[in-house]
Scaffold this motif. Structure first.
Motif, mmCIF file in Angstrom:
data_model
loop_
_atom_site.group_PDB
_atom_site.id
_atom_site.type_symbol
_atom_site.label_atom_id
_atom_site.label_comp_id
_atom_site.label_asym_id
_atom_site.label_seq_id
_atom_site.Cartn_x
_atom_site.Cartn_y
_atom_site.Cartn_z
ATOM 1 N N GLY A 182 21.703 53.186 77.052
ATOM 2 C CA GLY A 182 21.368 52.255 78.127
ATOM 3 C C GLY A 182 21.676 50.836 77.706
ATOM 4 N N GLY A 183 21.311 49.881 78.570
ATOM 5 C CA GLY A 183 21.580 48.475 78.291
ATOM 6 C C GLY A 183 22.905 48.012 78.845
ATOM 7 N N ALA A 184 23.884 48.904 78.891
ATOM 8 C CA ALA A 184 25.209 48.631 79.439
ATOM 9 C C ALA A 184 25.934 49.977 79.513
ATOM 10 N N PRO A 185 26.876 50.131 80.438
ATOM 11 C CA PRO A 185 27.626 51.389 80.502
ATOM 12 C C PRO A 185 28.447 51.603 79.237
ATOM 13 N N PRO A 186 28.432 52.787 78.654
ATOM 14 C CA PRO A 186 29.264 53.052 77.475
ATOM 15 C C PRO A 186 30.733 53.135 77.859
ATOM 16 N N THR A 187 31.598 52.787 76.920
ATOM 17 C CA THR A 187 33.030 52.877 77.192
ATOM 18 C C THR A 187 33.471 54.339 77.192
ATOM 19 N N GLU A 188 34.629 54.584 77.788
ATOM 20 C CA GLU A 188 35.177 55.943 77.803
ATOM 21 C C GLU A 188 35.418 56.442 76.385
ATOM 22 N N GLU A 189 35.915 55.544 75.520
ATOM 23 C CA GLU A 189 36.194 55.931 74.139
ATOM 24 C C GLU A 189 34.919 56.339 73.419
ATOM 25 N N LEU A 190 33.836 55.591 73.631
ATOM 26 C CA LEU A 190 32.577 55.922 72.976
ATOM 27 C C LEU A 190 32.039 57.252 73.482
ATOM 28 N N MET A 191 32.126 57.465 74.793
ATOM 29 C CA MET A 191 31.672 58.745 75.358
ATOM 30 C C MET A 191 32.473 59.893 74.767
ATOM 31 N N ARG A 192 33.762 59.704 74.659
ATOM 32 C CA ARG A 192 34.635 60.767 74.148
ATOM 33 C C ARG A 192 34.353 61.045 72.675
#
Length: 513
Positions: free
Chosen positions: A291-301
């Motif tokens: 939370g706090g900010a949307p995670p990046t696609e790279e971080l999610m992956r």
């Protein structure tokens, strides 16, 4: 809108405000409840309940009664949960405060909150003048502090205050856009909603273990999965001084068996880049929320490839835990923060408060029993925060055709540095007091370590001879370190609108890189 102090004239408790900690201690007396990773102390439920009841007696002996605030200026510790539950037992209001704040900031909060009792770690004692009010000192791991001595000498008070859902039980301070701290009122209606929503959405149950690493003066650290974990008979492991390597070790520890944790994107990024990230999996972890900010696609992956896709969520001090989404779905919808939880309504509205159709950007607005009734002693700010019963978050987003909310931008000027909200007006107010500065604006810029940091853009007064390093140096000790800009740019002028306001959007375009 509910009156947060309406319970003072009532004698009968609400059916939903119950002594559930006592019930859990009866059902699971020998089950782990609190694990202090700082001192190594471990408690089971009957021990936690006993300490809470003793502390409630201590609070009463210090003159605390229903509606009084108890201010806690302490580092992360399992003691913080004892303080919160002890307040609730006597109908008092728990008021945890950011220990990273400068003395002047703490003094402003102390004056506004007007606590009846203070609990202060020894290392912060010199930062706060309690004006002769009762104070308990605390030293992590020490059995000789006044906090521990008072607790050991007290007889357990197992009574539970008759209270109603609209009674205030929490006061959490967050910096305001005007530069003045604002106290966000929490009540039993909000707490009960949080407990019910979190158990379902986070798949909490008996035996689960939540690692809480965020500061416990933040709702993310104190509440999140943490307080709801105790509501279902699980355990909380409390971490202080978050470090990526230590957090990774805790998540893998076969003795702890961490099942739930929450962090900001900066923390999950730091862990993914740590040398120990590739050392193995996290065999007990069920939910890792971000939370706090949307995670990046790279971080999610990156985390999904590790076998633990992150669960995005959305909330704030005024309305914590209002939306989240399944990790698998989040992977297909980058930038999304989720659907509104069962007891929360979420809409996207325009400036006139009219709901917008799917795909159109507007303000994210919230309604439901989990929303704050307002701000402590600030009726005008409270009134401005609501439109037709909907809470105005100030965040910009849109809803897709599946009813999933996407966060486009945060509040107009606020930025997040290492998980801490920074309001530029607060920093600007300080810099504007410096005699050499004529005009000032602070913006957030991207940073590979902290996510964002502050950048001050100033215009000097004619004839002033001072450099950026000296000006930034003067900020130390006046405001918290994380609020101090990491860079300063001195310009001959700032772009102004026709109304004479600094055009920060232009500054971000020109100098936000």
């Amino acid at each position: 809108m509910h009156n947060p102090l309406s319970s003072s004239a009532k004698a009968a408790p609400e059916a939903l405000v119950v002594d559930w900690l006592a019930d859990i201690a009866r059902i699971y007396p020998q089950q782990a409840s609190l694990i202090d990773l700082v001192t190594g102390r471990r408690f089971v439920y009957h021990q936690t309940f006993d300490r809470v009841c003793r502390l409630a007696a201590v609070f009463r002996s210090q003159g605390c009664t229903r509606g009084d605030r108890v201010m806690a200026l302490v580092r992360n510790s399992t003691d913080v949960y004892e303080m919160m539950f002890a307040c609730w037992r006597i109908g008092a209001v728990f008021m945890p405060v950011n220990w990273r704040l400068a003395p002047a900031e703490l003094a402003a909060i102390h004056s506004d909150g007007d606590p009846a009792l203070l609990i202060v770690d020894d290392e912060f004692a010199a930062n706060l003048d309690s004006s002769g009010k009762p104070r308990l000192s605390r030293s992590p791991g020490s059995a000789t502090s006044s906090y521990e001595r008072a607790l050991a000498a007290a007889l357990p008070d197992r009574s539970f205050a008759a209270i109603d859902l609209d009674a205030m039980n929490m006061l959490m301070y967050t910096s305001g856009t005007t530069g003045k701290p604002k106290g966000v009122i929490g009540n039993w209606r909000m707490t009960t909603t949080m407990l019910l929503q979190a158990a379902t959405n986070a798949r909490l149950g008996p035996g689960c273990v939540t690692l809480t690493a965020a500061p416990l003066f933040h709702t993310a650290g104190l509440n999140s999965f943490a307080t709801p974990t105790l509501h279902v008979g699980g355990a909380i492991a409390v971490m202080d001084n978050w470090q990526p390597g230590a957090c990774l070790a805790h998540l893998r520890d076969p003795d702890l068996k961490i099942t739930h944790t929450l962090g900001v994107p900066t923390q999950f990024l730091a862990m993914s880049r740590h040398a120990d990230f590739s050392a193995g999996g996290f065999p007990f972890l069920r939910v890792a929320a971000v939370g706090g900010a949307p995670p990046t696609e790279e971080l999610m992956r990156t985390w999904a490839e590790k076998g633990h896709a992150l669960m995005p969520g959305y909330g704030m001090t005024e309305a914590f835990g209002v939306a989240n989404m399944e990790p698998e779905l989040a992977m297909r919808k980058p930038g999304a923060v989720g659907r509104a939880m069962a007891m929360t309504r979420l809409r996207i509205a325009d400036e006139q408060g009219l709901e917008l159709p799917a795909g159109e950007r507007g303000e994210i607005q919230l309604a439901g029993p989990g929303i704050t009734p307002g701000y402590w002693r600030q009726p005008e700010l409270t009134q401005a925060a609501f439109v037709d019963g909907w809470f105005r978050t100030g965040d910009i987003g849109f809803m897709d055709s599946d009813g999933i909310c996407f966060l486009v931008d945060r509040k107009k000027d606020m930025f997040i540095s290492g998980g801490e909200n920074v309001y530029p007006a607060e920093v600007e107010n300080l810099l504007a007091d410096f005699p050499e500065i004529s005009q000032v604006a602070v913006i957030g810029i991207k940073d590979p370590v902290w996510g964002e940091v502050g950048k001050a853009i100033v215009v000097l007064r004619p004839g002033a001879a001072v450099d950026a390093a000296e000006l930034l140096g003067r900020c130390r000790g006046r405001i918290a370190a994380y609020k101090i800009p990491k860079a300063m740019l001195i310009l001959p002028s700032l772009p102004l609108s026709a109304q004479g306001k600094v055009m920060k959007n232009e500054l971000r375009k020109l100098y936000g890189g």
